[in-house]
Design an enzyme around this catalytic site. Structure first.
Site, mmCIF file in Angstrom:
data_model
loop_
_atom_site.group_PDB
_atom_site.id
_atom_site.type_symbol
_atom_site.label_atom_id
_atom_site.label_comp_id
_atom_site.label_asym_id
_atom_site.label_seq_id
_atom_site.Cartn_x
_atom_site.Cartn_y
_atom_site.Cartn_z
ATOM 1 N N CYS A 2 10.794 10.555 0.412
ATOM 2 C CA CYS A 2 12.026 10.431 -0.343
ATOM 3 C C CYS A 2 13.169 10.281 0.653
ATOM 4 O O CYS A 2 12.972 10.409 1.856
ATOM 5 C CB CYS A 2 12.268 11.674 -1.171
ATOM 6 S SG CYS A 2 10.802 12.328 -1.946
ATOM 7 N N ARG A 27 11.840 3.560 2.554
ATOM 8 C CA ARG A 27 10.913 4.687 2.634
ATOM 9 C C ARG A 27 10.034 4.791 1.387
ATOM 10 O O ARG A 27 9.054 5.505 1.395
ATOM 11 C CB ARG A 27 11.700 5.989 2.804
ATOM 12 C CG ARG A 27 12.421 6.081 4.139
ATOM 13 C CD ARG A 27 13.371 7.250 4.153
ATOM 14 N NE ARG A 27 12.675 8.512 4.144
ATOM 15 C CZ ARG A 27 12.450 9.262 5.210
ATOM 16 N NH1 ARG A 27 12.873 8.865 6.374
ATOM 17 N NH2 ARG A 27 11.817 10.403 5.118
ATOM 18 N N TRP A 75 10.373 9.973 -4.528
ATOM 19 C CA TRP A 75 9.015 9.413 -4.646
ATOM 20 C C TRP A 75 8.203 10.513 -5.297
ATOM 21 O O TRP A 75 8.003 11.580 -4.708
ATOM 22 C CB TRP A 75 8.502 9.079 -3.240
ATOM 23 C CG TRP A 75 7.246 8.279 -3.208
ATOM 24 C CD1 TRP A 75 7.138 6.923 -3.348
ATOM 25 C CD2 TRP A 75 5.917 8.761 -2.985
ATOM 26 N NE1 TRP A 75 5.832 6.544 -3.222
ATOM 27 C CE2 TRP A 75 5.049 7.645 -3.000
ATOM 28 C CE3 TRP A 75 5.368 10.014 -2.770
ATOM 29 C CZ2 TRP A 75 3.688 7.748 -2.817
ATOM 30 C CZ3 TRP A 75 3.994 10.126 -2.586
ATOM 31 C CH2 TRP A 75 3.165 8.998 -2.611
ATOM 32 N N ASN A 101 13.537 16.883 -0.104
ATOM 33 C CA ASN A 101 12.368 16.107 0.339
ATOM 34 C C ASN A 101 11.310 17.109 0.750
ATOM 35 O O ASN A 101 11.627 18.116 1.382
ATOM 36 C CB ASN A 101 12.687 15.265 1.582
ATOM 37 C CG ASN A 101 13.511 14.053 1.246
ATOM 38 O OD1 ASN A 101 13.803 13.807 0.077
ATOM 39 N ND2 ASN A 101 13.873 13.310 2.276
ATOM 40 N N GLY A 102 10.042 16.804 0.452
ATOM 41 C CA GLY A 102 8.962 17.709 0.858
ATOM 42 C C GLY A 102 8.275 18.295 -0.362
ATOM 43 O O GLY A 102 8.458 17.820 -1.486
ATOM 44 N N GLU A 481 -6.984 -3.730 11.613
ATOM 45 C CA GLU A 481 -5.541 -3.739 11.390
ATOM 46 C C GLU A 481 -5.124 -4.984 10.590
ATOM 47 O O GLU A 481 -4.267 -4.911 9.711
ATOM 48 C CB GLU A 481 -4.793 -3.673 12.737
ATOM 49 C CG GLU A 481 -3.278 -3.827 12.669
ATOM 50 C CD GLU A 481 -2.551 -2.772 11.823
ATOM 51 O OE1 GLU A 481 -3.182 -1.795 11.375
ATOM 52 O OE2 GLU A 481 -1.339 -2.957 11.594
ATOM 53 N N LYS A 485 -3.062 -4.904 7.040
ATOM 54 C CA LYS A 485 -1.790 -5.618 6.841
ATOM 55 C C LYS A 485 -1.849 -6.438 5.563
ATOM 56 O O LYS A 485 -0.923 -6.429 4.776
ATOM 57 C CB LYS A 485 -1.483 -6.574 8.007
ATOM 58 C CG LYS A 485 -0.892 -5.983 9.261
ATOM 59 C CD LYS A 485 0.516 -5.469 9.167
ATOM 60 C CE LYS A 485 0.595 -4.077 8.654
ATOM 61 N NZ LYS A 485 0.365 -2.952 9.491
ATOM 62 N N GLU A 488 -2.288 -4.063 2.137
ATOM 63 C CA GLU A 488 -1.197 -3.170 1.714
ATOM 64 C C GLU A 488 -0.005 -3.925 1.148
ATOM 65 O O GLU A 488 0.716 -3.392 0.317
ATOM 66 C CB GLU A 488 -0.761 -2.239 2.856
ATOM 67 C CG GLU A 488 -0.108 -2.934 4.021
ATOM 68 C CD GLU A 488 0.273 -1.971 5.143
ATOM 69 O OE1 GLU A 488 0.499 -0.790 4.870
ATOM 70 O OE2 GLU A 488 0.348 -2.429 6.292
ATOM 71 N N HIS A 504 -26.099 -5.900 7.295
ATOM 72 C CA HIS A 504 -26.663 -4.638 6.799
ATOM 73 C C HIS A 504 -26.127 -4.300 5.409
ATOM 74 O O HIS A 504 -26.140 -3.142 5.007
ATOM 75 C CB HIS A 504 -26.381 -3.507 7.796
ATOM 76 C CG HIS A 504 -27.031 -3.770 9.123
ATOM 77 N ND1 HIS A 504 -28.384 -3.659 9.314
ATOM 78 C CD2 HIS A 504 -26.515 -4.213 10.294
ATOM 79 C CE1 HIS A 504 -28.679 -3.995 10.558
ATOM 80 N NE2 HIS A 504 -27.553 -4.343 11.175
ATOM 81 N N LYS A 603 7.239 4.840 3.700
ATOM 82 C CA LYS A 603 7.285 4.581 5.134
ATOM 83 C C LYS A 603 6.858 5.797 5.938
ATOM 84 O O LYS A 603 6.210 5.681 6.961
ATOM 85 C CB LYS A 603 8.706 4.145 5.519
ATOM 86 C CG LYS A 603 8.874 3.776 6.989
ATOM 87 C CD LYS A 603 8.101 2.525 7.348
ATOM 88 C CE LYS A 603 8.198 2.153 8.803
ATOM 89 N NZ LYS A 603 7.113 1.224 9.199
HETATM 90 C C1 F6R Z 1 0.661 0.515 7.692
HETATM 91 C C2 F6R Z 1 1.462 1.674 8.054
HETATM 92 C C3 F6R Z 1 0.845 3.015 7.905
HETATM 93 C C4 F6R Z 1 1.293 3.943 9.053
HETATM 94 C C5 F6R Z 1 0.762 5.360 8.799
HETATM 95 C C6 F6R Z 1 1.152 6.297 9.928
HETATM 96 O O1 F6R Z 1 1.358 -0.669 7.888
HETATM 97 O O2 F6R Z 1 2.599 1.559 8.425
HETATM 98 O O3 F6R Z 1 -0.544 2.928 7.846
HETATM 99 O O4 F6R Z 1 0.824 3.422 10.254
HETATM 100 O O5 F6R Z 1 1.259 5.861 7.594
HETATM 101 O O6 F6R Z 1 2.531 6.452 10.009
HETATM 102 P P1 F6R Z 1 3.222 6.982 11.326
HETATM 103 O O7 F6R Z 1 2.972 5.967 12.402
HETATM 104 O O8 F6R Z 1 4.672 7.108 10.994
HETATM 105 O O9 F6R Z 1 2.572 8.294 11.650
#
Ligand code: F6R
Length: 608
Positions: A2, A27, A75, A101-102, A481, A485, A488, A504, A603
């Protein structure tokens, strides 16, 4: 996840709160609200949905008079995204408003106690409990009240609070959830993240766990959990203001991908001195890289994928065992660690709950902890034994690109450092490796310049249902990765497989025209992966291959080829990820999605 913004000064608060909240939209949130004190009473406006709705109902904030206020984007964790559950929350007499937040972990017990005391709840949130508790303990001294509440709640919180009894002050407090105080000229701010206030000030105080701030228009006072006054250092934010703006790009994600050459350069520059790799951060560290028993890398999501690449690079280059763990698994699996092990934690935000818990676990077991973090002053930088910063600047798009690339650079440099200490590379090799790193920005730029070609290709896959990513060795780490990308931000199902593992089971999913993105950058594995490409092709797959320039043999098997410039075998992932980032971006943008704000994602994941 949030966002919190607070303002006190001589200007109307609500437009500033809305502006600040708009900078935190990245975020992730599903409702928004503001509380503003108008000189007599606190008024609250809140709505489910986008911030735009709150802007419209308040005419850009104009309909809310007053120069003291707190704002929030929520959120949902406890209760649906509704008006009732949106923040701020009031006490019953509407004299105290709070944003949070939290997660308050013991809120059910607290709620029962408060209900027995006669408090009525209008929302399903854990936050409303705090508003009533503040009311219950308030006997005229806000700091004493906040401390009493802090002693009773368990969990994580960053709070912004206003009391009608304290018409010239905003209060802020945090535990395990980020919060900064911005110091302006005759006005002050609170925010859960720096971009929210960067337009107004660059001078900030980072509030640490269990610290309270009492913020007037001029003075800011700080207290610990025993209500004792404490001193705090004022820090300057060096980020360029433009770093938090889109700068003409349609989405932050594109801007951030385009920034990668600079980010890579900014990240390695402080660590390369002549032909040596130096980490001033580790200068006094009690770590003997020459006799390490093992290296553990722990992180979540893309940061975990960076660690996965790090495993291949460090193991191959330094010949030391490297174990990579998801933080959410590591923290509960009772890992076997000793003081001869080093645990590297990787995080863009420095606030990810599971990665933070992993630091605690590693320290408890006696291992040394090194955090690779992007957000300056974030929790992990205080909790780990040592911190190495990535220099990606603020990353706004939920899907990480530039922070991931910066993490790879630090891992390469650490690989060189460890290899050097263990005597497994000589001065000549070290010099060559360093020179290869310094060529990466220009090479990344070359791949980025090819983005129109990737866009044309991506446009063909907007309606795809499943896409596969394959590779061997370090190429598998990039496939993983690349798949994340895509999925998501485009919501297309994508899976990454070690190319040799397909037969397999997974190969049965390949149908006519299923797209398989294959990565082949390792000379010694090249023919092996080509065999796997033949296997999927004979089941009808359409194959895009990403490979090094010069490997034109691939054109005999793959349907579409993207070449990356020639680099050291250890550093290919920095180049190979670029077409995959672009691919994910263009599929998402082509579908008309809000690329920067994928559904259900936030985020910074500050809850477990
Ligand atoms: C994907 C992405 C997430 C973060 C993950 C860890 O694009 O951004 O998978 O990599 O949530 O977040 P941090 O790096 O902030 O610990």
């Amino acid at each position: 996840m949030c966002g919190i913004v607070g303002y006190i000064g001589k200007r109307q608060a609500a437009p500033i709160l809305l502006d600040g909240l708009s900078k935190l939209e990245y975020r992730g949130y599903d409702s928004a609200g503001m509380a503003v004190y108008d000189g007599e009473k606190i008024n609250i406006e809140k709505t489910p949905g986008r911030l735009k709705v709150l802007e419209e109902t308040t005419h850009g904030g104009e309909l809310m008079p007053g120069m003291i206020g707190i704002g929030h984007t929520r959120w949902a964790t406890h209760g649906t995204p509704s008006r009732e559950n949106a923040h701020p929350h009031f006490n019953s007499s509407h004299t105290i408003a709070v944003v949070h937040n939290g997660i308050i972990e013991n809120y059910i017990k607290l709620k029962e106690t408060m209900a027995k005391r006669g408090y009525k709840f209008v929302s399903e949130t854990d936050t409303e409990v705090l508003a009533h508790m503040l009311d219950y303990y308030y006997k005229g001294d806000p700091i004493e009240t906040i401390v009493k509440v802090m002693h009773r709640v368990e969990g994580s919180y960053a709070l912004g609070i206003i009391f009608t009894d304290c018409p010239d002050e905003v209060f802020a407090v945090r535990k395990d959830s980020p919060l900064v105080i911005g110091k302006g000229d005759g006005e002050n701010f609170i925010a859960s993240d720096v971009p929210a206030i960067l337009k107004y000030t660059r001078e900030v105080y980072y509030i640490q766990n269990e610290e309270i701030a009492r913020i007037g228009t001029g003075d800011i006072k700080f207290y610990n959990i025993d209500a004792e006054p404490i001193e705090k250092e004022l820090c300057s934010i060096e980020w360029d203001m433009n770093a938090a703006e889109k700068g003409g790009y349609e989405f932050f994600m594109m801007k951030e991908m385009m920034e990668q050459p600079k980010v890579i350069r900014d990240t390695y520059t402080p660590h390369i001195k002549g032909d040596n790799v130096v980490f001033d951060e580790l200068k006094d560290a009690d770590i003997d890289f020459s006799s390490l028993a093992s290296v553990h890398i722990v992180a979540c999501g893309s940061a975990y994928h960076a660690g996965f690449t790090g495993k291949y690079v460090i193991e191959k280059m330094a010949r030391v065992p490297v174990y990579v763990d998801l933080a959410s698994e590591f923290r509960y699996r009772d890992p076997i660690l000793s003081s001869d092990d080093v645990v590297i934690l990787i995080s863009q935000s420095g606030e990810t709950a599971d990665t933070k818990a992993a630091i605690e676990e590693a320290k408890k077991k006696g291992a040394k902890t090194i955090a690779i973090v992007n957000a300056k002053g974030s929790s992990m930088t205080r909790e780990a034994d040592y911190t190495i910063y990535t220099e990606a600047g603020p990353e706004i798009s939920v899907a990480t690109t530039k922070a991931y690339s910066a993490q790879l650079i630090i891992l390469y440099l650490l690989a060189i450092k460890i290899s050097d200490a263990r005597g497994v590379i000589d001065a000549e090799e070290r010099k060559q490796l360093i020179s290869d790193i310094t060529r990466l920005p220009e090479q990344v730029e070359m791949v980025l310049n090819n983005k129109e070609r990737i866009q044309k290709f991506a446009n063909r896959y907007i309606a795809a249902k499943d896409i596969f990513f394959i590779g061997r060795g370090i190429d598998y780490a990039i496939a993983v990765e690349g798949a994340l990308k895509l999925k998501e931000i485009s919501y297309i199902h994508a899976e990454a497989y070690a190319a040799g593992e397909l037969k397999h089971g997974t190969i049965s999913l390949i149908e006519d025209n299923t797209l398989v993105n294959a990565v082949l950058t390792q000379e010694d594995l090249y023919d092996k992966t080509i065999s796997n490409i033949r296997e999927v092709k004979s089941r009808g797959a359409f194959v895009m291959a990403i490979t090094n320039v010069g490997h034109s043999k691939i054109e005999e098997v793959a349907d579409y080829v993207v070449y990356i410039p020639e680099t050291n075998r250890y550093f290919t992932n920095t180049l190979a990820i670029i077409p995959l980032q672009l691919f994910g971006y263009f599929v998402s943008a082509g579908k008309g999605y809000d690329v920067d704000h994928p559904r259900n994602l936030a985020k910074s994941v500050t809850v477990e």
